[in-house]
Write a protein that holds these residues in place. Structure first.
Motif, mmCIF file in Angstrom:
data_model
loop_
_atom_site.group_PDB
_atom_site.id
_atom_site.type_symbol
_atom_site.label_atom_id
_atom_site.label_comp_id
_atom_site.label_asym_id
_atom_site.label_seq_id
_atom_site.Cartn_x
_atom_site.Cartn_y
_atom_site.Cartn_z
ATOM 1 N N LEU A 1 7.531 -3.526 -2.193
ATOM 2 C CA LEU A 1 7.501 -4.552 -1.144
ATOM 3 C C LEU A 1 6.668 -5.750 -1.575
ATOM 4 C CD1 LEU A 1 6.988 -2.962 2.399
ATOM 5 C CD2 LEU A 1 8.915 -4.303 1.562
ATOM 6 N N LYS A 2 5.580 -5.463 -2.255
ATOM 7 C CA LYS A 2 4.731 -6.580 -2.714
ATOM 8 C C LYS A 2 5.499 -7.477 -3.686
ATOM 9 C CE LYS A 2 0.932 -4.359 -4.044
ATOM 10 N NZ LYS A 2 -0.452 -4.171 -4.500
ATOM 11 N N VAL A 3 6.285 -6.833 -4.567
ATOM 12 C CA VAL A 3 7.099 -7.611 -5.525
ATOM 13 C C VAL A 3 8.136 -8.439 -4.770
ATOM 14 C CG1 VAL A 3 8.757 -7.422 -7.415
ATOM 15 C CG2 VAL A 3 6.733 -5.928 -7.378
ATOM 16 N N GLY B 1 5.360 -12.044 4.640
ATOM 17 C CA GLY B 1 4.022 -11.473 4.492
ATOM 18 C C GLY B 1 3.990 -9.984 4.794
ATOM 19 N N LEU B 2 3.017 -9.330 4.183
ATOM 20 C CA LEU B 2 2.818 -7.889 4.354
ATOM 21 C C LEU B 2 1.455 -7.646 4.985
ATOM 22 C CD1 LEU B 2 3.729 -6.053 1.022
ATOM 23 C CD2 LEU B 2 4.384 -5.347 3.331
ATOM 24 N N GLY B 3 1.414 -6.725 5.914
ATOM 25 C CA GLY B 3 0.127 -6.373 6.519
ATOM 26 C C GLY B 3 -0.040 -4.873 6.616
ATOM 27 N N ILE C 1 2.052 -0.337 8.722
ATOM 28 C CA ILE C 1 2.393 -1.409 7.776
ATOM 29 C C ILE C 1 3.489 -2.270 8.383
ATOM 30 C CG2 ILE C 1 3.518 -1.871 5.544
ATOM 31 C CD1 ILE C 1 2.026 0.602 4.454
ATOM 32 N N ALA C 2 3.322 -3.584 8.295
ATOM 33 C CA ALA C 2 4.313 -4.510 8.841
ATOM 34 C C ALA C 2 4.787 -5.485 7.769
ATOM 35 C CB ALA C 2 3.711 -5.299 10.011
ATOM 36 N N SER D 1 -2.245 -9.630 10.024
ATOM 37 C CA SER D 1 -2.518 -9.702 8.583
ATOM 38 C C SER D 1 -1.251 -10.072 7.809
ATOM 39 C CB SER D 1 -3.082 -8.365 8.085
ATOM 40 O OG SER D 1 -4.373 -8.167 8.629
ATOM 41 N N ALA D 2 -0.101 -9.593 8.278
ATOM 42 C CA ALA D 2 1.160 -9.971 7.624
ATOM 43 C C ALA D 2 1.423 -11.466 7.791
ATOM 44 C CB ALA D 2 2.311 -9.156 8.200
ATOM 45 N N ALA D 3 1.107 -11.981 8.985
ATOM 46 C CA ALA D 3 1.302 -13.422 9.215
ATOM 47 C C ALA D 3 0.369 -14.244 8.340
ATOM 48 C CB ALA D 3 1.082 -13.745 10.690
#
Lengths: 154, 784
Positions: B438-440, B453-455, B640-641, B752-754
């Motif tokens: 997901l980060k990639v 974004g990921l949170g 996780i979002a 945090s994702a935002a």
């Protein structure tokens, strides 16, 4: 007072009503059909949804006199009466599509209309089709599953 | 049966419109009640003209606050904090829009509304104060004479170096933590006000019967036994004279724990007039008169090493409690500070609580009640630390976790965490989400110009409330289990549900305990004449406390039944098993007697014409138990979002939500999933679309569902759930509770994702809710 004749769950009901009497109060207070609920006063939540001439309608937004001559189906009249649940009632039970149950009758009646118009809806179509019905308990996922359950059976 | 996904036994009545909610109750001669409410936020009542209302046909009574005060005393609270005089109907000064100023009784529910609308109140308008920190200056409004600068609670410290009574404060450890730190992150965060919004508004039917000198009150409540006590006390009656019934209750979410002014007035008027009365709240009334939730500002400072080890934390809370201190109001922020340690081995923590009166609806419990606020502040803080150190947010958390071998773990805040394996929950969530991949994908999307974004957030909450030492109502729960003479089981629980499915889960437990079919068991609740004792349903306590009481009561009656069976079978009671509807010697199923035969013997203990009671037992099979937990439970999890923000409009869309929750042993995983889904929806609602707002002069701007957005089906993604199982040693079931879990991890991981999506614009924190306009401003060069 105005005289109305409304066929409710297949039975003709005639009454003298105040012109301002809402259909939902006619059903709940005069006919004791308390399965239809009131959750707001601005036509948002959909707890009061019934079928009027086969289409879903928010009964808190219609005067009883406007339903004169119509056929109204409430949650109490949805099942065929042979002891079998309607496929949507069955779907909500099987898929845990309810918790407190307050929104459920309106949610089911909206879903009836949804499936009448679109017998095999996608998940997105179900979610958008239930836009006018609020549920505060379930997060909707099991409601979507319930509608899919009924659609797959239908 | 325990552990199985059994569909609910409650549902047939609910899906067919055959349930009875409070507004479905009719009593012969019943009349209706409505309240006239203040339409200004602050002012002195100069005069009230009730003449037009009184003149209406069908109106039975119109009473002003002064008249109500003759028979309804001040509204009680149960926290040990000072509280101003709070009248059920205002006597002289209104302090928020929606506060009741008069009450009407009439024969018809339309007429009663007409009459309430016809009441004219003339006010000396006073300045109102809405902003919490402004209110602390005492300007421009002072709400209560004895509370200078509107401070309900001026400053209560707790944590490292603070004595349990809060009287002595030693700053050595916390000062050293910050002195030793390589980095410090500091942020002011707002955990804004929400409207709980159960789809069934509140309602009360009170029926005082003068001939019996008894009162029955039906109320949409989470706590019928507590309500009984309050109604009795307020009406100078004994608890033996009041019966409280929670009929079908259409959601509560904490806001129906309260005994409200309307409950007291309706009950008091029923007694005064000698007739049954019904009051049903409108939704527009609910936005004003039902308590709000959250509304807390948090100032957080985190001191850490370069490697991401947290050395110390300060958390200063300022709570906007609205115009009055209601039942639990003052205690809610104490749950936030209690959970300040979160899932981390933080060696020094200092928290303070300040509570402030404002000209707004009072706040009180809302799903999570203080714990979502703690999770939000700490998890957002840790996310800021990770960003500052350029670390993966998962790694920062992993570095600070309390380890499995540290349980029971006493936190700096005095909580004793029962059990946990935080790394396991984190790893499972990372794996289920495909975190590294997901980060990639996020990086690729951002490279393409998309704002993705990921949170991630951990949570731990305090549930199973709670030992009686921490709950002024008593922290136990009660149950009675009766084997009827035909072998059927009737059981009661004081944990009065409003959607939690106790009729199913509790029957599952008894079915296993007694080896009988589910449909031979009926669970009763919600009526103080049937379920004789109880505290109620809140704080995720039904299963962990109520279920445990049921288990104990079941165990007692089983023991007695085994003695009767042993006598009949001529075996030793310790050799007996309860299986397939029979009680028999282990390994010899044919040796036994049917459940009904043994039950019948217990009620007619006659053999060969003579009474034969084994071991001097009393006849009958009915036992009760109170379960007093030795501690709270501490369920936990990782959420996780994945979120995308539209660059043109600022509109956020939640693409994925992955949750791993550990609530200990699960009785019915289907019901548990439903609870988590619902909690997530409310947390996501808070993060993204829900916010109670007021104008500067205290007018509510979100007074209906037209302006206050609760999530609809299309606002939410399909949740991806999983669980780890770490049983609690605190109760015999190993169950921790799950009702509030979803509201905890969801707000920080979405925010945090935002922030992750918008970090390229230099933003490090965004206050909820994620209003598109706010995000658009950040994208277009303004700051949050």
């Amino acid at each position: 007072m105005a005289n109305v004749s409304i066929t409710v769950n297949g039975k003709l009901r005639t009454a003298d009503v105040e012109p301002r009497l809402l259909l939902v109060h006619f059903l709940r207070e005069q006919l004791n059909l308390t399965g239809t609920h009131v959750g707001c006063d601005t036509s948002q939540c959909g707890a009061c949804t019934v079928l009027v001439d086969g289409r879903s309608a928010k009964s808190c937004t219609i005067f009883a006199v406007q339903a004169d001559g119509s056929e109204v189906t409430t949650i109490e009249g949805l099942a065929a009466g042979d002891g079998q649940l309607h496929p949507l009632q069955d779907g909500f039970w099987e898929e845990h599509g309810l918790q407190c149950g307050y929104c459920t009758p309106g949610m089911i009646m909206s879903a009836v209309d949804l499936l009448n118009n679109n017998p095999s809806p996608s998940e997105r179509e179900i979610r958008e089709g239930l836009d006018g019905n609020f549920c505060r308990c379930t997060g909707y996922q099991h409601i979507v599953n319930a509608v899919q359950h009924a659609a797959n059976k239908g | 049966m325990v552990g199985q996904r059994i569909k609910r036994r409650e549902d047939p009545r609910l899906i067919q419109g055959r349930a009875t909610y409070v507004d479905d109750i009719k009593i012969v001669g019943m009349e209706h009640v409505a309240f006239a409410r203040s339409d200004i936020a602050h002012g002195r009542i100069r005069s009230i003209d009730t003449s037009a209302a009184e003149a209406m046909a069908g109106v039975t009574a119109v009473l002003t606050g002064a008249q109500v005060a003759e028979f309804v005393g001040p509204v009680p609270i149960i926290t040990p904090f000072p509280s101003p005089d709070h009248r059920a109907v205002v006597v002289d000064t209104v302090r928020y829009v929606g506060e009741a100023v008069a009450v009407v009784v009439a024969t018809d529910r339309y007429i009663v509304k007409d009459a309430a609308d016809a009441i004219v109140v003339d006010y000396d308008v006073l300045p109102a104060v809405v902003d919490t920190e402004q209110a602390m200056t005492g300007q421009p409004a002072q709400l209560h004479a004895d509370f200078e600068n509107n401070l309900a609670i001026a400053l209560v410290p707790s944590g490292t170096g603070v004595s349990p009574d809060g009287q002595t404060v030693d700053d050595t450890a916390i000062d050293k933590a910050f002195a030793d730190a390589d980095v410090v992150v500091s942020q002011r965060m707002v955990n804004h006000r929400l409207a709980p919004s159960a789809i069934e508004p509140r309602g009360t039917v009170a029926h005082y019967e003068p001939g019996h000198d008894k009162m029955t009150i039906w109320s949409s409540t989470q706590v019928p036994h507590l309500l009984r006590g309050f109604i009795a006390r307020m009406n100078d009656m004994g608890e033996d004279q009041v019966r409280a019934i929670a009929p079908e209750v259409g959601g509560g979410f904490g806001a129906k724990i309260q005994a409200y002014p309307e409950d007291y007035v309706v009950a008091g008027l029923s007694k005064k007039l000698g007739i049954a009365l019904k009051w049903i709240e409108d939704r527009s009334e609910a936005f004003l008169a039902t308590t709000h939730g959250r509304g807390v500002i948090g100032y957080i400072d985190i001191a850490a090493t370069k490697a991401g080890k947290v050395l110390g934390m300060k958390l200063r809370l300022i709570a906007d409690i609205g115009a009055y201190n209601t039942l639990f109001t003052a205690a809610i922020p104490t749950f936030t500070t209690l959970m300040a340690n979160a899932t981390y081995d933080i060696p020094a923590i200092r928290t303070t609580i300040t509570e402030v009166f404002t000209n707004k609806t009072p706040t009180d419990a809302y799903r999570g009640a203080g714990r979502p606020e703690a999770t939000y502040f700490v998890e957002r803080g840790l996310d800021m630390l990770a960003r500052k150190l350029d670390m993966d947010p998962a790694d920062v958390r992993r570095r600070n976790f309390i380890q499995p071998d540290q349980f029971p773990y006493t936190t700096q805040m005095g909580a004793v965490y029962d059990s946990g394996d935080y790394t396991a929950a984190l790893d499972r969530a990372l794996q289920n989400s495909g975190w590294d991949k997901l980060k990639v994908e996020r990086d690729q999307a951002q490279a393409e110009g998309r704002l993705v974004g990921l949170g991630l957030a951990m949570y731990v909450e305090v549930c199973g409330l709670g030992p009686s030492a921490v709950l002024p109502t008593g922290g136990w729960e009660h149950s009675q289990v009766t084997i009827e003479r035909d072998g059927r089981i009737n059981a009661t629980t004081g944990a009065s549900p409003h959607g939690q499915g106790n009729e199913t889960t509790f029957a599952q437990m008894l079915a296993d305990q007694f080896g009988v079919p589910l449909d031979h068991i009926t669970i009763h609740h919600g009526d103080t004449a049937v379920a004789k004792q109880g505290i109620g349903t809140f704080g995720s306590r039904s299963q962990a406390v109520g279920g445990a009481a049921l288990h104990l009561a079941g165990g007692k009656v089983k023991k007695k039944m085994a003695k009767f069976a042993a006598s009949l079978i001529e075996a030793h009671e310790d050799d007996l098993v309860f299986e397939n509807g029979r009680i028999s010697v282990k390994g010899a199923p044919d040796s036994g007697k049917s459940f009904a035969e043994v039950a019948s013997y217990a009620y007619v203990p006659v053999v060969g014409g003579a009474v034969q009671l084994p071991d001097g037992l009393e006849p009958g099979l009915s036992e009760e138990a109170f379960f007093e937990p030795s501690n709270n439970t501490y369920p936990f999890g990782c959420h996780i979002a994945l979120l995308e923000i539209d660059r043109e409009t600022g509109e956020p869309t939640l693409l994925r939500f992955v949750a791993v929750d550990d609530a200990g042993n699960l009785i019915n995983p289907l019901i548990v999933e439903g609870q988590i889904h619902g909690g997530l929806a409310q947390g996501i609602g808070q993060a993204m679309i829900e916010e109670v707002r007021y104008s500067e002069d205290g007018q509510p701007l979100t007074g209906s569902f037209m302006d206050y957005a609760i999530p609809r089906a299309a606002d939410l993604p399909r949740f991806e759930l999983d669980s780890t199982v770490t049983p609690t040693p605190v109760n015999p079931l190993g169950a921790k509770g799950v009702g509030e879990a979803g509201t905890l991890g969801s707000t920080p991981c979405i925010v945090s994702a935002a922030v992750d999506a918008l970090s390229q614009f230099g933003v490090t924190h965004i206050d909820m809710m994620l209003r598109p306009e706010k995000l658009w401003q950040i994208i277009n060069g303004g700051q949050s």
